[in-house]
Design an enzyme around this catalytic site. Sequence first.
Site, short mmCIF file in Angstrom:
data_model
loop_
_atom_site.label_atom_id
_atom_site.label_comp_id
_atom_site.label_asym_id
_atom_site.label_seq_id
_atom_site.Cartn_x
_atom_site.Cartn_y
_atom_site.Cartn_z
N SER A 8 3.04 2.74 -12.39
CA SER A 8 2.76 2.18 -11.73
C SER A 8 4.06 2.03 -10.91
O SER A 8 5.07 0.93 -11.80
CB SER A 8 1.30 1.32 -11.65
N PRO A 9 4.50 1.90 -9.66
CA PRO A 9 5.07 1.21 -8.79
C PRO A 9 5.43 -0.39 -8.86
O PRO A 9 4.42 -0.90 -8.61
CB PRO A 9 5.34 2.03 -7.40
N TYR B 145 0.74 -5.05 3.42
CA TYR B 145 2.14 -4.39 3.69
C TYR B 145 1.55 -3.99 5.40
O TYR B 145 0.94 -3.58 6.21
CB TYR B 145 2.73 -3.64 3.05
#
Length: 383
Positions: free
Chosen positions: A25-26, A189
């Site tokens: 995963s990032p 975000y």
Amino acid sequence: MKKGIKLFQELTFRSVTLKNRIVVSPMGMYSAENGYVMPFHLAHYAKFAMGGAGLVFVEQTAVTRTGRVSNGELGLWEDRQIEGMQQLATLIKSQGAKAAIQIGHGGRKASQQRAFLGNGELTEFDLAIGEEKWVPAGPSAIAFADGWQTPVAMSTDAIRGIVHAFVAAARRALLAGFDIIELHMAHGYLLQSFLTPLANQRTDEYGGALENRMRLPLEVARAVRSAIPHSTPLFVRISATDWIEGGWTIEDSLVLAGKLKAEGVDLIDCSSGGNMQSGATNSNLARGPGYQVEFARRIRAEKGIATGAVGLIRTPEHAERILQEDDADLVFLGRQMLYDPFWALHAAEHFGLTGNFEGWPQQYGWWLHRWARAVRNGDEPLR
């Protein structure tokens, strides 16, 4: 291949075939300089590249300089940043994995201290040693939390500029050699902050009703899909719920997923949260192994789009059960991969798919095989 083990079955998205269903995963490392790849990143991603996962994500990468979450975030807002990213993509693919990158914009959570230094607003000391501070942007002038800067509400021209920035970053990612692109629409975000009424209180075409709040994320998805080759898979990470009353819900995510599918998105990476300050409590949120898997299951079943499951998935048995029960198509592991970058190879051994360290990098497998043989024979382990 042992019959029935889905974790190690191939899966194809458009022209990209993954050798297994395991994804690194990032995870933001906050270690770039002016958005550029540093030696740390090469060492960091080399571990994952050798670890046996089918897909390795490079962390969230900012599409604009002022879209960085911190001064340490990677970037693809200028052509000169392509070279370092190309090193990462080449490194990952040299070990048999596919390389993916997540592109995003920090929105109202931008211009903060690096996470491992405590988040929060930059201090006078930080500025004195060269850190840069700027006013973040968001859908409305609503700060993320106490101690965070109040963002400037974006004009429609600024919003259009963000769409172009995502397209430009996606094109640079392809020039760098990445196989898959993911749009970051999660965790509070910029794109997710347009979705949630907790952050978006606009009264124009980008605010108010769900259809309007989805407008910018869908415009970004549409523009990026049109700008990249048909053969390139496009993933989207979402926060399936804010876990906060009056915020974004799984029902909203189902609507969004259907629309993203219509825009040509290939997989929904189902995370959650991010609009609540770390350390706060919420009665609706109870973390535990697989606590977010239900979101992947519902979106997959109800909208007919591939999904990725995330959230405290630690053991091979749990990962395999998620796939066997058709809860998701891919399993994303984050912190568990930091703890054990060779998790995928260990999982293959666990299920009896390899023996004598087959599948490991030859340079490792040769030594490990000799060591194991020495142990079996009762000899001193090789040093």
